[in-house]
Structure formats: structure tokens, C-alpha cells
Design an enzyme around this catalytic site. Sequence first.
Site, short mmCIF file in Angstrom:
data_model
loop_
_atom_site.label_atom_id
_atom_site.label_comp_id
_atom_site.label_asym_id
_atom_site.label_seq_id
_atom_site.Cartn_x
_atom_site.Cartn_y
_atom_site.Cartn_z
CE LYS A 235 -3.33 3.06 0.63
NZ LYS A 235 -4.28 3.41 -0.32
CB SER B 198 -12.58 8.82 -2.13
OG SER B 198 -11.88 10.15 -1.76
CG LEU C 140 -1.56 7.99 1.11
CD1 LEU C 140 -1.71 6.95 0.02
CD2 LEU C 140 -1.04 9.35 0.53
CG ASN D 106 0.58 6.50 -6.12
OD1 ASN D 106 0.33 7.09 -7.23
ND2 ASN D 106 -0.14 6.16 -5.15
CB CYS E 20 -2.46 9.68 -4.23
SG CYS E 20 -4.20 9.71 -3.30
N GLY F 266 -11.38 -0.67 -12.42
CA GLY F 266 -12.26 -1.79 -13.07
C GLY F 266 -12.42 -1.69 -14.61
N GLY G 216 -8.21 -2.45 -15.47
CA GLY G 216 -9.24 -3.06 -16.14
C GLY G 216 -8.96 -4.66 -16.31
CB THR H 102 -11.49 -3.39 -9.76
OG1 THR H 102 -11.12 -1.96 -9.55
CG2 THR H 102 -12.82 -3.44 -9.42
C1 DHB Z 1 -5.05 6.35 -2.94
C2 DHB Z 1 -5.53 6.27 -4.16
C3 DHB Z 1 -4.81 6.40 -5.19
O1 DHB Z 1 -5.35 6.09 -6.42
C4 DHB Z 1 -3.56 6.30 -4.72
O2 DHB Z 1 -2.64 6.35 -5.82
C5 DHB Z 1 -2.78 6.53 -3.69
C6 DHB Z 1 -3.70 6.40 -2.57
C7 DHB Z 1 -5.94 6.39 -1.70
O3 DHB Z 1 -7.00 6.86 -1.81
O4 DHB Z 1 -5.43 5.94 -0.56
#
Ligand code: DHB
Length: 308
Positions: free
Chosen positions: A43, A68, A71, A123, A126, A218, A247, A269
Site C-alpha cells: 500500500k 476515495s 491514503l 506513486n 493519488c 475496473g 481493467g 479491482t
Molecule cells: C489512494 C488512491 C490512489 O489512487 C493512490 O494512487 C494512492 C492512494 C488512496 O485514496 O488511498
Amino acid sequence: DITANINGIQLPLCIMNASGVLCSTDQELSNLLDSHSGGVVTKSCTSQPRKGNILPRYFEWNMGSINSMGLPNFGIHFYLGFLEEKKINKPIFLSISGLSTEENYYLIQKANQSSKVTAIELNLSCPNLIGKENVFGYNFDKISNFIEKIFKFNKKPLGIKLPPYFQDAHIKNIASILNQFPIFFVTCINSLPNGLFIDANKESVVICPKKGFGGIGGPIIKPFALANIRKFYTYLRKDISIIGCGGISSGKDIFEHILCGASAVQIGTQFMKEGVSVFERLKKELILILEKKNYSSLNNFKGKLKNL
Ligand code: DHB
């Protein structure tokens, strides 16, 4: 042979989890280590633990998902500590997502100090942070400087998780920046930011944070994933591998990602829907397709999509 090679990183299987899905806790990460997944992506973490956004923050329907999360994670020290304690049997991709460039430098430094981290997945995409709405991957003018600073000290294999782009010029631009650095891979794509799914019966949004807006994943995002992979495959240096994400729910979807130029793929997903058994199912489905087509490895068809 459906092993993968990400610029020298050997994966026993070209299929792994997408960051964010069932890879936050000790139990989830242990399950991934024990699964058929060809690698483990953690994560996205920050320097300090975060609770994330208010619930409900994830919803799925037949064609996709919206999230949503905000993080939620236990902080980088938890993930590095977990890896120290475990017997590691496959490549580990530590996903980091600092809230500032300074925080990202700190996280990359910490990742460099761990021998258990195979590679860093930085990343830049987000979309769900309240009060920090901008997706860094869309800050074309800031990315070059930021990455230049990283490679002044980073020694680990490093890849970048990108948001989806919708203009050819944007992909050309990002690719020409990335081509200047010793990047190992890009992962594309993250969720489509700022989507909205609604419930017509209830006349309501389906997730709580940000008035229901969130990242879309997805089946419905596959055409955007394929387009981004295809364009990055043509514009990136050939030694920068592409990890396809977006997807995938069948072996055929994986075959399509690889045809466009992916060297390996991640499952988000569908992993959430199906759990860790998804990796073995997809592996079997992909093997069947290769057997039917008489291909002996991914290199027989990787990137070889035909035009009309
Ligand atoms: C989250 C969502 C994302 O798409 C990402 O790249 C990093 C964190 C999140 O909402 O935790």
C-alpha cells in the site's frame, strides 16, 4: 513461460497486485507472499500512519469501482518492519506516496536502507487527498526537477506509478522527461481521477468523501490503460519496462496489456472482488491463451500489436 523481467527484476509470474488493494496490513501482505502473485506491491505509504478518509470510501458495480481512500496506511516504518520479519520469496515493490516532494525524498532514503525492498514504486498519482487535490503526475513542469533530485541519491531500482493521460502530447512530454533518468519501469495507469458514480434509486452518491467523487478502476478503464501503455511503449526508452494496470479481470485482458507493450501486469479491482485466488486463475487463463497461440513466452508478442 509466463515469468516476467522488469528491467532485470525477475518475477516468477507476470501478474501481481496493484498497490492499494489488500496490501495494507500484516495479514494482507502475508497472504500476498503466500499467493501465486509474481510480486508484492505494498500500500502506498507516507512517513507517518494515516487513517484515511471517512467511510464508506469504496464501492463497486459490474463495470468498475470508485474509491476515495485518502491514503490510509501504517507508515513506512511498519512496512519496512514487516519485510524485516518475513521470509521474502518474490520481488517486493514498496509503494511510496509522500504528500510533498520533501516527504518523498525521505521515503526514498528510508527504502534505500532496506535490503528487503526489491524496488520502489513512486506513486505520482493519488487523486483522493482532501485539501491536496492535485495529482502530481499532471504537474508537467515540476516532475523533471523532482526526479532529477531523486537520482542524486537513490540507488534502488525505481519505477513511477502514473495517472492516466488523455492527450498524446502529455504522454510525449512525460516520456521525454522520464527518458533522461535511469528509471527501471513505469506503472500505468492509476485510477481515473475525479469520477462520480451515483445511485439513481437513492438519488445519492455512493461514497462519502469529497461529495462522492473518487478514482475509477475496473473493466471500464481498460481502454484508457491500453492507450497509455501503447503510447508509453512507443515513446519511452526501450530499457524502461512498463507494468500495465487497469481493467484486468481475465487472462485475455492480460494478453491485451502485453500486446500493447506491458512486461507485467497488476490487478486492482478484480483482486478486491475475488481475493488472492485471482492470481492462480489469471495465470491459468493466460497459459491457455499462449498454448492456443503457440507462444512460448511473453516476448513472442509483447508490444507487437498490429495496426490496420
Ligand atoms: C489512494 C488512491 C490512489 O489512487 C493512490 O494512487 C494512492 C492512494 C488512496 O485514496 O488511498
